[in-house]
Design a protein around this motif. Structure first.
Motif, PDB file in Angstrom:
ATOM      1  N   LYS A 188     -42.009  90.644   4.445  1.00 29.30           N
ATOM      2  CA  LYS A 188     -43.135  89.504   4.716  1.00 29.30           C
ATOM      3  C   LYS A 188     -44.516  90.383   4.709  1.00 29.30           C
ATOM      4  O   LYS A 188     -45.383  89.860   3.960  1.00 29.30           O
ATOM      5  N   PHE A 195     -43.778  90.448  13.405  1.00 29.49           N
ATOM      6  CA  PHE A 195     -44.196  89.093  14.036  1.00 29.49           C
ATOM      7  C   PHE A 195     -45.515  89.213  14.592  1.00 29.49           C
ATOM      8  O   PHE A 195     -45.937  88.384  14.974  1.00 29.49           O
ATOM      9  N   LEU A 224     -36.033  84.895  -0.952  1.00 28.17           N
ATOM     10  CA  LEU A 224     -36.722  83.703  -1.496  1.00 28.17           C
ATOM     11  C   LEU A 224     -37.682  82.917  -0.391  1.00 28.17           C
ATOM     12  O   LEU A 224     -38.738  82.548  -0.716  1.00 28.17           O
ATOM     13  N   ARG A 225     -37.248  83.018   0.837  1.00 33.31           N
ATOM     14  CA  ARG A 225     -37.883  82.606   1.714  1.00 33.31           C
ATOM     15  C   ARG A 225     -39.382  83.074   1.921  1.00 33.31           C
ATOM     16  O   ARG A 225     -40.235  82.678   2.292  1.00 33.31           O
ATOM     17  N   TYR A 226     -39.294  84.553   1.651  1.00 35.60           N
ATOM     18  CA  TYR A 226     -40.354  85.448   2.088  1.00 35.60           C
ATOM     19  C   TYR A 226     -41.238  85.540   0.740  1.00 35.60           C
ATOM     20  O   TYR A 226     -41.992  86.540   0.757  1.00 35.60           O
ATOM     21  N   GLU A 275     -38.182  81.846  12.914  1.00 37.31           N
ATOM     22  CA  GLU A 275     -38.803  83.105  12.936  1.00 37.31           C
ATOM     23  C   GLU A 275     -40.465  83.419  12.993  1.00 37.31           C
ATOM     24  O   GLU A 275     -41.024  84.085  13.554  1.00 37.31           O
ATOM     25  N   ILE A 335     -26.874  90.982  11.726  1.00 35.29           N
ATOM     26  CA  ILE A 335     -27.910  90.429  12.352  1.00 35.29           C
ATOM     27  C   ILE A 335     -29.033  91.438  12.039  1.00 35.29           C
ATOM     28  O   ILE A 335     -30.309  90.778  11.853  1.00 35.29           O
ATOM     29  N   THR A 360     -43.763  83.264  13.280  1.00 36.07           N
ATOM     30  CA  THR A 360     -44.740  83.188  14.574  1.00 36.07           C
ATOM     31  C   THR A 360     -45.728  81.811  14.599  1.00 36.07           C
ATOM     32  O   THR A 360     -45.728  81.034  15.780  1.00 36.07           O
ATOM     33  N   LYS A 413     -31.567  99.174  18.625  1.00 33.57           N
ATOM     34  CA  LYS A 413     -32.113  98.073  19.271  1.00 33.57           C
ATOM     35  C   LYS A 413     -33.677  98.304  19.292  1.00 33.57           C
ATOM     36  O   LYS A 413     -34.568  97.654  19.049  1.00 33.57           O
ATOM     37  N   TRP A 418     -30.366  90.552   8.730  1.00 34.23           N
ATOM     38  CA  TRP A 418     -31.036  89.182   8.463  1.00 34.23           C
ATOM     39  C   TRP A 418     -32.120  88.968   9.164  1.00 34.23           C
ATOM     40  O   TRP A 418     -33.215  88.383   8.691  1.00 34.23           O
ATOM     41  N   ARG A 419     -32.370  89.660  10.470  1.00 36.18           N
ATOM     42  CA  ARG A 419     -33.093  89.390  11.340  1.00 36.18           C
ATOM     43  C   ARG A 419     -34.476  90.362  11.019  1.00 36.18           C
ATOM     44  O   ARG A 419     -35.507  90.397  11.817  1.00 36.18           O
ATOM     45  N   ASN A 460     -36.997  96.569  17.542  1.00 36.33           N
ATOM     46  CA  ASN A 460     -37.876  95.971  18.476  1.00 36.33           C
ATOM     47  C   ASN A 460     -39.371  96.390  17.541  1.00 36.33           C
ATOM     48  O   ASN A 460     -40.164  95.645  17.534  1.00 36.33           O
ATOM     49  N   PRO A 475     -36.729  89.950   6.770  1.00 37.24           N
ATOM     50  CA  PRO A 475     -38.110  89.679   7.252  1.00 37.24           C
ATOM     51  C   PRO A 475     -39.335  90.863   7.002  1.00 37.24           C
ATOM     52  O   PRO A 475     -40.478  90.553   6.875  1.00 37.24           O
ATOM     53  N   TYR A 509     -39.763  94.017  14.672  1.00 38.75           N
ATOM     54  CA  TYR A 509     -40.280  92.630  14.993  1.00 38.75           C
ATOM     55  C   TYR A 509     -41.406  92.631  15.307  1.00 38.75           C
ATOM     56  O   TYR A 509     -42.321  91.927  15.048  1.00 38.75           O
TER      57      TYR A 509
END
Lengths: 511, 587
Positions: free
Chosen positions: A304, A261, A338-340, B98, A293, B100, A250, A296-297, A254, A301, A257
């Motif tokens: 990016k 982000f 593909l999203r990123y 997701e 998770i 931001t 965890k 994916w999470r 963090n 990401p 993330y």
């Protein structure tokens, strides 16, 4: 506030848990709450020289009082005490090592620095050869010593601000000036955690969540040697303390993330991913939802940030580990990539294409079919890229037998997407190598299914002709809509007030 | 009939466009969402369009961002504020993505809508959104929720208010640092809506927890909240609750936190009132000025004047000035530079005697700094000192500093000092200028770098404005005009530019007698670039000169140029001729 706290401390710092841990840190930073080990170059006005000696005085009055005068003096050797006393001596030596020195000036207290170094080496030897269990005071004192020496706040990073954020440029890494001590402390920590003399039940009380979070924060260090040590230690902790595993996962998530982000800056992502590579390979099947998770999470990401190149190798390894474990994940991972997709960064685009190829290698037909349409649309874009490396990399995919096989079996869907791109290239692309590769792929297609290929070519030509009329039809539709909209009243506005876009455009073109 | 057709299909068009592979088309259609809504009418927008958008949110972030923005101004299209709540659902979903910036935009739009909603609708629709987001499974929802509490709270009945406060408290203790950060950075906004009585108890205890967070990134944001909270509390409560926290923060282990304190300290002093600041915050500020980390000292040094203004001069001299002395020889050039940019402002605060006795030596040492930025910063604020002690005491040191900067090898430094020359001239007076700086101003006209030559020409104009045409006639014009024979054409071009700038200041007579002949002469230059610049300059002179002169001198010259072999010269000559005619016509 700290003063009051310190005065309540016994002069004998026989190390008992958290409170002491904090006080140790505080005493080093007395004046400003700054750690003494500073890597910053701006020594400047404000390093009181008496600081480390005052720290040392406090530390020197341990169980084996060596001296009351300033400075630290070596303690007796382990050889010279009976076995029963060895662990006590160990604690004293640990306490001695809580003295933290200022390395911004190499000449300052060099004799004491040498004593500490020697003591650390003794401690390492002892842990190596120890075969009885560590007592609780020993564990407490060690955890405290590690905390005092290791947990520090890194100075501002002048380098990255001055270099103007140029991507991918390899600057000289910053080296930690206190490394000669830190290295030994890290070695001791590694040995200590790995030692069979450390009972993990008792150890987990001292190497607890707070300790782990602080250790993880150190991975942002500029010094690659330090990050390397931390990587190994983190691995060892993960192995030894089963109870902490969910927490470690965890906490690392963090960090990811925060990096993805919020800040876009962290030095230790590659190392963290490397540890996770082997953590993932140890996951039991079927994969827990929590782990998926994480994929994916956090992992997806992580594609990016701009600096993905620095850790892409480790990241790809983690992702492929997941897919090897559970091939059903491939489709969703590809959709995620593909999203990123880095549409404006050719360098990253090349990297993404490599990763896609690597993932496709272990993708089953079912999964492939789930994502092939958006995927090959993206690949078609890449084929037409005016950056020749991107176009080349995309076309290289047809060199892979497994992928050719996947494509061949789904050619009805894929060829209509790719053929227009190939056709576009052979008419427009500037680069000879790309032209050759394009011709090659065309040949593959026509050998695969002559009839379908020529049908696609014909359709492609027709579409091209239709393109113009399609454009004007679209424009017309919107114009109709605009005029329809203009007739509708809007609450609080009159229909007239609602500006019509075409008129604004018209003015713009007139100018 | 065409409009009737279109009325039936708007949704279909949107659906069609949103399915297109080309992201540009999808973006376009989202940006014209209001058109579709208008075409649909309010009721169908509510019943068809909005539900469609709520479900159709699995697109690229760029499209989602545009959607989040559009929905924020959509109230008129759904039938006004009574129906505003239908917009909450698509935005709620966007609050959980997701990326931001999409979330931030969605929160912004939610706030904008919530601010217009009726109280009863807030209770029925908005607050449930807040609660759902705050209880969101994924951190993105919880982060977003922190930003909309302040909209929901004022409209809530007492019981709900209590609940909202509790929820916010939980968010501040969330497992994930991301959520705690969001809660910390929005605490000020939320607190501003909370009643005084709860402020002191509930909110302060939340705040206390945040200030003791493990992660420095959370504490950092708590510092930001200090000033906001301080302004909300009664002064005595601010002193009792906020000041100790600040004093603690100023000794935080993390330099980032201390940096933030240094940046915010002044605002806090305002909140606490000057008396308490003197007592409690001066020691903290002094500590920050002496911090180990240059970054913190930079922030603190930049506030030194502002801070001294709220202290008594005596206290400033006693406590702050010693630190300022240390900082003026700091090892980091950026610290010295930050100090230099504000230190001149201390002169009015300290008064004449203290300035001469205490500050002057610091000014002088900063004027000799090895780092040009430091010297420039001092020079740029010279007027502030001049008012207090006059310039004489400084002028002796000023000159070498200016000369050195004027010849610095970095052109940006030279440029910066040129920009300050008119200021210096006005402060130092004509006499000093003539003796010392005149030559420099001419020298820049021949600089290797275009920007410097350009600035030099402009500088001459500003000087002429400052000291008047007579002075310029005596000191500038002759020296400029003699440079027209410079062998380098780029330099001759600069002179032409200077002439065109000076002419309006000098007036018709001097322009006609002195400047025009030189320009006309240059039309015989062998370099085409000079010739077409002559045409350009003549064009600007036309409006200043007498009509007869234009007819007699300017036009023949332009006519000649309009037959030049070089195409560009012909082009600009014709342009100028046209301009001549236009001006003649109008007058």
């Amino acid at each position: 506030m700290w003063k009051g706290f310190l005065s309540k401390l016994p002069r004998k710092s026989s190390a008992s848990g958290r409170g002491d841990l904090d006080s140790g840190q505080c005493s080093n930073g007395a004046g400003n709450g700054n750690p003494t080990q500073r890597t910053s170059s701006c020594g400047g006005s404000s390093v009181p020289s008496g600081r480390s000696t005052s720290t040392i005085k406090r530390m020197s009055s341990a169980i084996f009082p060596s001296s009351v005068v300033a400075g630290i003096e070596p303690l007796v050797s382990f050889k010279n005490v009976p076995n029963s006393e060895k662990q006590n001596l160990f604690v004293s030596k640990l306490n001695l090592c809580c003295a933290v020195f200022d390395f911004s000036d190499p000449n300052k207290s060099s004799a004491e620095k040498d004593i500490k170094r020697q003591t650390l080496l003794d401690l390492i030897d002892f842990v190596d050869s120890c075969n009885s269990r560590f007592s609780e005071p020993v564990i407490a004192a060690s955890s405290r010593m590690f905390a005092v020496n290791l947990f520090r706040v890194f100075p501002p990073n002048y380098r990255s601000s001055s270099s103007g954020g140029g991507e991918g440029e390899e600057d000289e890494p910053m080296f930690e000036p206190a490394w000669s001590h830190l290295q030994l402390v890290y070695e001791l920590l590694l040995k200590f955690i790995g030692s069979s003399s450390l009972d993990s039940k008792m150890g987990k009380k001292y190497f607890d969540h707070s300790f782990i979070v602080k250790l993880l924060n150190l991975l942002d260090s500029e010094d690659p040697r330090e990050r390397d040590c931390l990587k190994t230690i983190l691995h060892r902790i993960y192995g030894k303390f089963m109870v902490h595993r969910p927490f470690i996962r965890k906490a690392v998530s963090n960090i990811f993330y925060h990096f993805v982000f919020e800040t876009d800056r962290h030095n230790g992502i590659a190392e963290l991913l490397e540890v996770f590579g082997s953590v993932i390979s140890g996951f039991a099947l079927p994969l827990k939802e929590e782990h998926k998770i994480f994929l994916w999470r956090a992992l997806v990401p992580l594609h990016k940030p701009k600096s993905v190149g620095v850790y892409l190798q480790q990241l790809t390894y983690c992702v492929t580990q997941f897919i090897d474990k559970d091939p059903k994940l491939a489709g969703s991972v590809i959709i995620g990539l593909l999203r990123y997709w880095p549409v404006t960064n050719s360098q990253k685009e090349v990297m993404f294409l490599s990763e896609i190829e690597e993932i496709l290698e272990s993708t089953s037909m079912v999964e492939f079919q789930k994502c092939m349409v958006p995927l090959f649309r993206r690949i078609a874009h890449c084929i037409m890229s005016s950056h020749f490396q991107v176009a080349e990399r995309a076309l290289f995919i047809w060199n892979n037998d497994h992928i050719i096989n996947l494509i061949a079996q789904n050619r009805q869907m894929i060829m209509p997407i790719i053929v227009p791109a190939l056709e576009h290239n052979s008419q427009n692309h500037w680069n000879q190598a790309v032209l050759n590769l394009t011709a090659n792929v065309k040949k593959i297609f026509s050998e695969m299914d002559e009839e379908l290929f020529s049908a696609c070519l014909t359709k492609c030509k027709e579409d091209e002709e239709k393109q113009v009329s399609l454009e004007s039809k679209r424009r017309l539709t919107w114009e109709k809509l605009e005029s329809a909209a203009a007739f509708q009243p809007v609450t609080g506005h009159t229909a007239v007030l609602v500006g019509r876009q075409p008129s604004a455009n018209l003015i713009a073109t007139l100018i | 009939m065409a409009t009737m057709d279109a009325l039936i299909y708007p949704i279909a068009i949107l659906v069609d466009e949103l399915k297109n592979d080309d992201i540009q088309l999808r973006l376009n259609s989202i940006r014209r969402l209001s058109t579709i809504a208008r075409a649909l009418g309010e009721e169908r927008t509510r019943k068809e369009l909005i539900p469609f958008l709520s479900e159709n949110n699995d697109d690229q972030d760029e499209v989602l961002l545009a959607m989040a923005g559009e929905l924020g101004v959509f109230i008129p299209y759904v039938g006004g504020v009574e129906h505003a709540h239908v917009l909450l659902s698509p935005l709620e979903t966007l609050c959980t993505v997701e990326e931001t910036c999409v979330r931030d935009k969605a929160v912004e739009s939610l706030c904008r809508i919530g601010a217009q909603m009726k109280e009863s609708n807030i209770v029925d629709w908005f607050i449930p959104v807040v609660k759902r987001l705050a209880a969101g499974e994924w951190f993105t929802a919880r982060v977003s929720s922190c930003g909309i509490f302040h909209i929901a709270y004022p409209s809530a009945p007492d019981q709900l208010k209590a609940e909202l406060r509790t929820i916010y408290g939980q968010l501040c203790q969330d497992d994930m640092p991301m959520v705690r950060r969001a809660a910390a950075s929005n605490l000020g906004k939320f607190a501003a809506t909370v009643e005084q009585s709860y402020l002191k108890t509930g909110i302060m205890s939340i705040f206390d927890d945040l200030t003791q967070d493990d992660q420095d990134s959370v504490r950092l944001l708590a510092v930001e909240g200090c000033a906001a909270l301080g302004k909300l509390l009664e002064p005595q409560d601010c002193v009792a609750h906020i000041l100790p926290v600040i004093v603690n923060f100023s000794q935080d282990k993390s330099w980032r936190v201390r940096y933030m304190v240094a940046n915010q300290l002044y605002e806090l002093c305002e909140a606490a009132g000057p008396e308490h600041s003197r007592e409690h915050l001066v020691p903290a500020y002094v500590r920050l000025l002496r911090d180990n980390e240059a970054e913190v000292r930079i922030a603190a040094a930049g506030k030194v004047t502002k801070f001294c203004r709220i202290l008594s001069p005596q206290l400033a001299i006693q406590r702050i000035l010693p630190c300022v002395k240390e900082l003026s020889s700091d090892s980091s050039q950026h610290v010295r530079s930050a100090l230099a940019s504000v230190i001149m402002g201390m002169a009015p605060v300290l008064g004449k005697d203290a300035t001469i006795e205490q500050l002057l030596p610091i000014f002088l040492s900063l004027l000799k700094d090895e780092f040009p930025d430091v010297r420039l910063n001092i020079i740029s604020k010279l007027d502030q000192v001049n008012q207090v002690i006059g310039i004489d005491l400084l002028s002796q040191s000023l000159l070498p500093a200016i000369v050195e900067l004027a010849e610095d090898r970095h052109w940006r430094v030279r440029l910066a000092i040129i920009e300050y020359i008119p200021l210096l001239a006005s402060q130092l007076g004509v006499g000093f200028f003539n003796d010392k700086l005149g030559a420099l101003c001419m020298q820049w006209l021949e600089d290797k770098v275009f920007s410097i030559r350009e600035a030099a020409a402009n500088n001459l104009k500003r000087l002429a404005e400052e000291f008047g045409p007579e002075w310029a006639m005596q000191h500038i014009i002759p020296r400029v005009l003699e440079k027209i024979n410079n062998p380098h054409y780029l330099c001759r071009m600069t002179i032409l530019q200077a002439i065109s700038l000076l002419a309006p200041v000098m007036g018709a007579e001097i322009t006609c007698q002195k400047l025009l002949p030189v320009v006309i002469n240059s039309s015989k230059d062998r370099v085409p670039n000079i010739k077409f610049n002559v045409a350009k300059v003549l064009q600007t002179l036309v409006s200043i000169l007498d009509q007869s002169v234009v007819e007699k001198t300017v036009k023949p010259c332009l006519v000649e140029l309009s037959e030049d072999p070089d195409v560009d010269v012909r082009y600009y000559a014709n342009q100028a001729l046209q301009a001549c005619d236009q001006i003649m016509m109008s007058s």
